[in-house]
Design an enzyme around this catalytic site. Structure first.
Site, PDB file in Angstrom:
ATOM      1  N   GLU A  91      18.733  82.264  45.835  1.00 49.64           N
ATOM      2  CA  GLU A  91      17.501  83.006  45.530  1.00 49.64           C
ATOM      3  C   GLU A  91      16.865  82.397  44.289  1.00 49.64           C
ATOM      4  OE1 GLU A  91      15.831  87.487  44.570  1.00 49.64           O
ATOM      5  OE2 GLU A  91      17.674  86.781  43.644  1.00 49.64           O
ATOM      6  N   ASP A 102      22.497  85.506  44.681  1.00 47.01           N
ATOM      7  CA  ASP A 102      21.520  86.282  43.934  1.00 47.01           C
ATOM      8  C   ASP A 102      21.086  85.546  42.659  1.00 47.01           C
ATOM      9  OD1 ASP A 102      20.246  88.967  43.798  1.00 47.01           O
ATOM     10  OD2 ASP A 102      21.396  89.163  41.940  1.00 47.01           O
TER      11      ASP A 102
END
Ligand code: NOJ
Length: 538
Positions: A267, A204
């Site tokens: 990401e 993330d």
């Protein structure tokens, strides 16, 4: 799938993102769970994907639906238990599917025991695991950094009189990767799951995990206008994409490399030239920084042609490409481009060079579901209401069959988000029986890709076309079978002529079935929304 001995599974395979809350509710509480995912593995195997990426399933107060982790090494009871997880992993592996977990290293929940300790006193050994600053002279937040979800990125912790930094919600304090003990603790989290056998991690906001050590103010964004996402009032110069981030990522990579055949996907929402830096020097970074261009760019052939070319040119020699068409943070592809173009998007995703990542439900053409104000769940929408920033519309339950809750949950259960009104027709069961459906199209496309290594790991060359067309050839450069494929796509709604001297072949797959099997040579006129995969004759 090992398409070629030279390629790893994460290069040749297709990744399918499951948003666990919305995939399948097996225990009747209106929220999806691990038993539900398990029950649908046969479907994923039938569809032909290679790896499942699960958004966070860890214990969490759910302020940001799992992206606020309060224990990195367990499973939230909503989703099941560690035993359920082990079973799911074993069942994935038994079917030849890989399983990728979401790793959330930028922040924990404010209920994580580390943060509870850290905030208890300025001298607590874990204080430095988070980012603390004194108030600005005269009071108030230490600088102008803003949260991605609206408002300041600093919250005052009253007991100790200092502010802590949170790039997202105040319930998501950022952790301090400059602290060696914190780093080691996070590495051990990776090892915990790698030891259990997971095949990799989607990391993330990996580009956010280090902030400026001088805490300088971010510069104003000259393009900002009222009405835009408030976070964009300032450029995120000092809170993201800092040079020191690459060293931290290479530390994570070393841990992952302690285990064979695992992968690290990051990401990263950055322009291409910055994005490719995340492969790291000599490939010491992530295996793949997510390439979101098919999500973020306008659906224009000229823009996408240019983006593909720039991406291909910017990739380092050791950088394996990848493409993403949808995820839980962005409007669905069918809503962005319309259902007829969604098939064109599928061809692009599955035949461009690089690993494709699909988002659950896109294969049946799910679209964004309107969310009434009293149904809003997403904290982003709650913080910044009415600006169209909320992410609930793309997170609604998967549509499995025509029954009242679309087979996602028992009919008497209230799902956590509403079911799309068209689920009686847009669902897996109905579309499986319809050869003209988008699901049948996706499946044939995936089967073709699996059967023809040129389409997954072969060479790529763009063809010079104009207007609404995109055209390229996937070659046998790295394949043993010597096959070559021409892909021609019409992103417009009107006819477009494609003419390249000296080619002949047979249409293998098309958005328009009447075209399949047709022999073509020299030129062909595509109808609006038409796409072709042509097997070229040598
Ligand atoms: C990116 C995730 O994809 C998004 O859903 C989440 O809200 C933020 N990171 C914060 O973790």
């Amino acid at each position: 799938m090992k398409a070629s001995n030279k390629h790893e599974w994460w290069q040749s395979g297709i990744v399918y993102q499951v948003y666990p809350r919305s995939f399948m509710d097996a225990n009747g509480d209106g929220v999806g769970d691990l038993q539900g995912v398990l029950a649908k593995l046969d479907y994923l195997q039938w569809l032909g994907v290679d790896a499942v990426w699960l958004s966070p399933i860890y214990p969490s107060p759910m302020a940001d639906f799992g992206y606020d982790v309060s224990d990195y090494c367990d499973i939230h009871p909503l989703f099941g238990t560690l035993q359920d997880f082990d079973r799911l992993l074993a069942e994935c592996h038994r079917r030849g599917l890989k399983l990728i977990l979401d790793f959330v290293p930028n922040h924990t929940s404010d209920q994580h025991p580390w943060f509870l300790e850290a905030k208890s006193s300025k001298t607590n050994p874990k204080r430095d695991w988070y980012i603390w600053r004194d108030p600005a002279p005269g009071g108030g937040p230490p600088n102008n950094w803003l949260s991605n979800f609206g408002g300041p990125a600093w919250t005052l912790e009253k007991e100790t009189g200092q502010y802590y930094f949170h790039a997202f919600l105040r319930e998501q304090p950022d952790i301090n990767w400059r602290n060696p003990q914190l780093r080691e603790a996070m590495h051990n989290v990776l090892r915990f799951w790698l030891d259990r056998g997971v095949d990799g991690f989607r990391v993330d906001v990996i580009y956010h995990i280090v902030k400026d050590d001088q805490f300088r103010d971010n510069p104003r964004n000259p393009e900002y206008k009222p009405g835009m996402n408030p976070h964009h009032e300032f450029l995120a110069v000092y809170i993201a994409d800092r040079p020191e981030v690459h060293d931290i990522i290479s530390g994570m990579r070393k841990v992952v490399d302690e285990y064979p055949e695992r992968t690290l996907v990051g990401e990263v929402y950055l322009p291409i030239e910055r994005l490719v830096m995340y492969y790291g020097e000599g490939g010491a970074g992530v295996h793949m920084p997510f390439n979101f261009q098919l999500i973020t760019l306008p659906w224009s052939a000229a823009i996408i042609r240019d983006a593909i070319a720039r991406y291909e040119a910017a990739l380092p020699s050791y950088g394996w490409p990848n493409w993403v068409l949808g995820n839980h943070d962005n409007p669905r592809i069918a809503s962005r481009v319309g259902r007829p173009q969604a098939k064109i998007a599928a061809i692009l995703l599955l035949t461009l060079r690089g690993t494709p990542t699909m988002y659950y439900g896109d294969e049946i053409g799910m679209h964004d579901v309107p969310i009434a104000p009293d149904q809003v769940q997403d904290p982003f929408e709650k913080n910044v209401p009415g600006m169209g920033l909320g992410r609930d519309p793309e997170r609604t339950p998967m549509q499995w069959d025509p029954s009242p809750n679309a087979g996602f949950a028992q009919p008497q259960v209230r799902p956590w988000l509403p079911i799309a009104a068209d689920s009686t027709t847009v669902n897996v069961e109905t579309q499986r029986g319809d050869t003209g459906s988008i699901l049948s199209f996706y499946r044939r496309l995936i089967m073709l890709r699996r059967a023809k290594p040129a389409l997954s790991v072969g060479g790529y060359s763009a063809l010079p076309v104009e207007g609404n067309l995109i055209a390229y050839v996937r070659t046998d450069a790295e394949c043993s079978d010597g096959e070559c494929f021409l892909i021609v796509l019409n992103l417009g709604m009107t006819d477009a002529r494609f003419a390249v001297e000296d080619f002949r072949g047979r249409v293998l797959l098309s958005t328009h079935p009447d075209r399949e099997g047709q022999a073509i040579a020299g030129d062909v006129t595509l109808r609006g929304n038409e796409g072709l995969i042509v097997e070229l004759s040598r």
